[in-house]
Structures are given as structure tokens and as C-alpha cells.
Design a protein around this motif. Structure first.
Motif, PDB file in Angstrom:
ATOM      1  N   GLU A  76       0.834  -1.207   0.000  1.00 46.99           N
ATOM      2  CA  GLU A  76       0.000   0.000   0.000  1.00 46.99           C
ATOM      3  C   GLU A  76       0.867   1.256   0.000  1.00 46.99           C
ATOM      4  O   GLU A  76       0.570   2.223  -0.701  1.00 46.99           O
ATOM      5  N   LEU A  77       1.947   1.252   0.773  1.00 45.45           N
ATOM      6  CA  LEU A  77       2.849   2.400   0.818  1.00 45.45           C
ATOM      7  C   LEU A  77       3.506   2.618  -0.548  1.00 45.45           C
ATOM      8  O   LEU A  77       3.567   3.761  -1.034  1.00 45.45           O
ATOM      9  N   ILE A  78       3.961   1.570  -1.177  1.00 49.86           N
ATOM     10  CA  ILE A  78       4.575   1.681  -2.510  1.00 49.86           C
ATOM     11  C   ILE A  78       3.551   2.223  -3.508  1.00 49.86           C
ATOM     12  O   ILE A  78       3.856   3.111  -4.318  1.00 49.86           O
ATOM     13  N   ARG A  79       2.349   1.710  -3.459  1.00 52.51           N
ATOM     14  CA  ARG A  79       1.285   2.173  -4.351  1.00 52.51           C
ATOM     15  C   ARG A  79       1.019   3.670  -4.141  1.00 52.51           C
ATOM     16  O   ARG A  79       0.883   4.433  -5.089  1.00 52.51           O
ATOM     17  N   SER A  80       1.001   4.065  -2.878  1.00 52.04           N
ATOM     18  CA  SER A  80       0.757   5.471  -2.544  1.00 52.04           C
ATOM     19  C   SER A  80       1.896   6.354  -3.052  1.00 52.04           C
ATOM     20  O   SER A  80       1.650   7.437  -3.615  1.00 52.04           O
ATOM     21  N   LEU A  81       3.131   5.905  -2.850  1.00 49.68           N
ATOM     22  CA  LEU A  81       4.278   6.686  -3.319  1.00 49.68           C
ATOM     23  C   LEU A  81       4.304   6.794  -4.851  1.00 49.68           C
ATOM     24  O   LEU A  81       4.622   7.854  -5.403  1.00 49.68           O
ATOM     25  N   ARG A  82       3.980   5.716  -5.538  1.00 49.38           N
ATOM     26  CA  ARG A  82       3.920   5.758  -6.999  1.00 49.38           C
ATOM     27  C   ARG A  82       2.838   6.726  -7.484  1.00 49.38           C
ATOM     28  O   ARG A  82       3.044   7.480  -8.442  1.00 49.38           O
ATOM     29  N   LYS A  83       1.695   6.693  -6.819  1.00 50.93           N
ATOM     30  CA  LYS A  83       0.611   7.588  -7.201  1.00 50.93           C
ATOM     31  C   LYS A  83       1.039   9.045  -7.010  1.00 50.93           C
ATOM     32  O   LYS A  83       0.818   9.890  -7.879  1.00 50.93           O
ATOM     33  N   GLU A  84       1.672   9.318  -5.859  1.00 51.33           N
ATOM     34  CA  GLU A  84       2.134  10.678  -5.590  1.00 51.33           C
ATOM     35  C   GLU A  84       3.170  11.101  -6.633  1.00 51.33           C
ATOM     36  O   GLU A  84       3.152  12.224  -7.133  1.00 51.33           O
ATOM     37  N   TYR A  85       4.070  10.187  -6.982  1.00 51.28           N
ATOM     38  CA  TYR A  85       5.071  10.504  -8.004  1.00 51.28           C
ATOM     39  C   TYR A  85       4.416  10.803  -9.344  1.00 51.28           C
ATOM     40  O   TYR A  85       4.784  11.757 -10.030  1.00 51.28           O
ATOM     41  N   GLU A  86       3.436   9.947  -9.702  1.00 51.84           N
ATOM     42  CA  GLU A  86       2.736  10.149 -10.983  1.00 51.84           C
ATOM     43  C   GLU A  86       2.078  11.535 -11.022  1.00 51.84           C
ATOM     44  O   GLU A  86       2.107  12.209 -12.040  1.00 51.84           O
ATOM     45  N   GLU A  87       1.510  11.934  -9.903  1.00 53.25           N
ATOM     46  CA  GLU A  87       0.789  13.205  -9.859  1.00 53.25           C
ATOM     47  C   GLU A  87       1.722  14.413  -9.741  1.00 53.25           C
ATOM     48  O   GLU A  87       1.410  15.484 -10.252  1.00 53.25           O
ATOM     49  N   LYS A  88       2.875  14.248  -9.084  1.00 50.91           N
ATOM     50  CA  LYS A  88       3.689  15.423  -8.769  1.00 50.91           C
ATOM     51  C   LYS A  88       5.117  15.356  -9.316  1.00 50.91           C
ATOM     52  O   LYS A  88       5.953  16.157  -8.921  1.00 50.91           O
ATOM     53  N   HIS A  89       5.418  14.440 -10.232  1.00 49.44           N
ATOM     54  CA  HIS A  89       6.804  14.316 -10.665  1.00 49.44           C
ATOM     55  C   HIS A  89       7.309  15.577 -11.372  1.00 49.44           C
ATOM     56  O   HIS A  89       8.464  15.958 -11.256  1.00 49.44           O
ATOM     57  N   THR A  90       6.446  16.253 -12.110  1.00 43.81           N
ATOM     58  CA  THR A  90       6.856  17.497 -12.777  1.00 43.81           C
ATOM     59  C   THR A  90       7.190  18.560 -11.736  1.00 43.81           C
ATOM     60  O   THR A  90       8.203  19.269 -11.852  1.00 43.81           O
ATOM     61  N   GLU A  91       6.369  18.661 -10.730  1.00 42.84           N
ATOM     62  CA  GLU A  91       6.610  19.628  -9.658  1.00 42.84           C
ATOM     63  C   GLU A  91       7.922  19.335  -8.945  1.00 42.84           C
ATOM     64  O   GLU A  91       8.694  20.252  -8.647  1.00 42.84           O
ATOM     65  N   TYR A  92       8.195  18.051  -8.669  1.00 43.82           N
ATOM     66  CA  TYR A  92       9.454  17.673  -8.032  1.00 43.82           C
ATOM     67  C   TYR A  92      10.656  18.040  -8.915  1.00 43.82           C
ATOM     68  O   TYR A  92      11.663  18.544  -8.425  1.00 43.82           O
ATOM     69  N   ALA A  93      10.545  17.755 -10.198  1.00 40.17           N
ATOM     70  CA  ALA A  93      11.639  18.073 -11.126  1.00 40.17           C
ATOM     71  C   ALA A  93      11.909  19.577 -11.140  1.00 40.17           C
ATOM     72  O   ALA A  93      13.066  20.013 -11.138  1.00 40.17           O
ATOM     73  N   ARG A  94      10.867  20.397 -11.171  1.00 42.03           N
ATOM     74  CA  ARG A  94      11.043  21.853 -11.156  1.00 42.03           C
ATOM     75  C   ARG A  94      11.718  22.316  -9.873  1.00 42.03           C
ATOM     76  O   ARG A  94      12.595  23.178  -9.888  1.00 42.03           O
ATOM     77  N   GLU A  95      11.307  21.742  -8.752  1.00 43.57           N
ATOM     78  CA  GLU A  95      11.884  22.118  -7.461  1.00 43.57           C
ATOM     79  C   GLU A  95      13.365  21.748  -7.421  1.00 43.57           C
ATOM     80  O   GLU A  95      14.195  22.530  -6.928  1.00 43.57           O
ATOM     81  N   ILE A  96      13.715  20.575  -7.926  1.00 42.68           N
ATOM     82  CA  ILE A  96      15.124  20.146  -7.951  1.00 42.68           C
ATOM     83  C   ILE A  96      15.919  21.096  -8.850  1.00 42.68           C
ATOM     84  O   ILE A  96      17.011  21.548  -8.474  1.00 42.68           O
ATOM     85  N   LEU A  97      15.401  21.396 -10.021  1.00 47.43           N
ATOM     86  CA  LEU A  97      16.089  22.304 -10.954  1.00 47.43           C
ATOM     87  C   LEU A  97      16.271  23.682 -10.326  1.00 47.43           C
ATOM     88  O   LEU A  97      17.326  24.287 -10.431  1.00 47.43           O
ATOM     89  N   LYS A  98      15.235  24.133  -9.653  1.00 42.95           N
ATOM     90  CA  LYS A  98      15.317  25.445  -8.992  1.00 42.95           C
ATOM     91  C   LYS A  98      16.416  25.469  -7.951  1.00 42.95           C
ATOM     92  O   LYS A  98      17.179  26.444  -7.879  1.00 42.95           O
ATOM     93  N   ARG A  99      16.518  24.414  -7.141  1.00 43.85           N
ATOM     94  CA  ARG A  99      17.550  24.377  -6.103  1.00 43.85           C
ATOM     95  C   ARG A  99      18.954  24.290  -6.715  1.00 43.85           C
ATOM     96  O   ARG A  99      19.900  24.881  -6.185  1.00 43.85           O
ATOM     97  N   ILE A 100      19.088  23.584  -7.791  1.00 47.50           N
ATOM     98  CA  ILE A 100      20.405  23.463  -8.447  1.00 47.50           C
ATOM     99  C   ILE A 100      20.826  24.814  -9.026  1.00 47.50           C
ATOM    100  O   ILE A 100      21.978  25.201  -8.893  1.00 47.50           O
ATOM    101  N   THR A 101      19.919  25.506  -9.644  1.00 49.14           N
ATOM    102  CA  THR A 101      20.273  26.777 -10.319  1.00 49.14           C
ATOM    103  C   THR A 101      20.409  27.931  -9.342  1.00 49.14           C
ATOM    104  O   THR A 101      21.008  28.949  -9.683  1.00 49.14           O
ATOM    105  N   GLU A 102      19.902  27.834  -8.145  1.00 51.75           N
ATOM    106  CA  GLU A 102      20.017  28.921  -7.173  1.00 51.75           C
ATOM    107  C   GLU A 102      21.432  29.056  -6.657  1.00 51.75           C
ATOM    108  O   GLU A 102      21.829  30.128  -6.219  1.00 51.75           O
ATOM    109  N   VAL A 103      22.206  28.096  -6.687  1.00 48.25           N
ATOM    110  CA  VAL A 103      23.550  28.143  -6.109  1.00 48.25           C
ATOM    111  C   VAL A 103      24.436  28.993  -6.876  1.00 48.25           C
ATOM    112  O   VAL A 103      24.645  29.831  -7.500  1.00 48.25           O
TER     113      VAL A 103
END
Length: 103
Positions: A76-103
Motif C-alpha cells: 500500500e505504501l509503494i502504491r501510494s508513493l507511486r501515485k504521488e510521483y505520478e501526480e507530482k513528478h513534474t513539480e518535483y523536477a522543477r523544485e530540484i532544478l530550482k535548487r540546483i540553479t540557485e547556487v
């Protein structure tokens, strides 16, 4: 005199017979005791083995139940994490890119 010797011989024979009878009874009682002890030991061993088997079976059942529960929870936890990733992976990628470029 012969009568005294005969009486003493009779007494000694009677005493020997009594001692022999006591020895025979002692041997019979020892055999009976050994037989009862062996029967008790066998019964106790059988009861102990049955109790151990019941404890093992209960332990295996509980362990299996716990493992099944943990497996279901993990799935159930894996299913939940996959669902969250499916829904928010673009948002996560943007946040990671933002943190990398801020330095």
C-alpha cells in the motif's frame, strides 16, 4: 541336643525363607516402579511434544499473519508513493532544478 539344633535349623530356614521372600518382593516392586516410571516418562514426553507442537504452530501462524500484514502495508505504501510521483513528478523536477540553479 538334636532337637535344639533342629529347632535352630528350622529357625534359620524360616529366616532365610523370609529374607528370600523379602528380596523377591523388593525385586517385584523395583520392576513395578521402573515400569511406572517409564510409562510416566513416556506420557510426559508425549504431552511435552504435543504442547511444543501447538506452540510452534501458533508461533508460525502469528508470524505468518504479521508478515502478511507488513507485506500488505508495504504494498500500500509503494502504491501510494507511486501515485504521488505520478501526480507530482513534474513539480518535483522543477523544485530540484530550482535548487540546483540557485547556487
Amino acid at each position: 541336643m538334636d532337637s535344639i539344633v533342629n529347632k535352630l535349623t528350622e529357625i534359620e530356614d524360616a529366616a532365610s525363607a523370609i529374607v528370600q521372600h523379602a528380596e523377591d518382593q523388593k525385586d517385584a516392586l523395583n520392576r513395578e516402579y521402573d515400569e511406572k516410571r517409564r510409562a510416566f516418562d513416556a506420557e510426559l514426553e508425549q504431552k511435552t511434544e504435543a504442547r511444543l507442537n501447538a506452540i510452534r504452530a501458533e508461533l508460525e501462524s502469528r508470524t505468518s499473519s504479521i508478515l502478511d500484514s507488513q507485506s500488505d502495508s508495504s504494498t500500500e505504501l509503494i502504491r501510494s508513493l507511486r501515485k504521488e510521483y505520478e501526480e507530482k513528478h513534474t513539480e518535483y523536477a522543477r523544485e530540484i532544478l530550482k535548487r540546483i540553479t540557485e547556487v
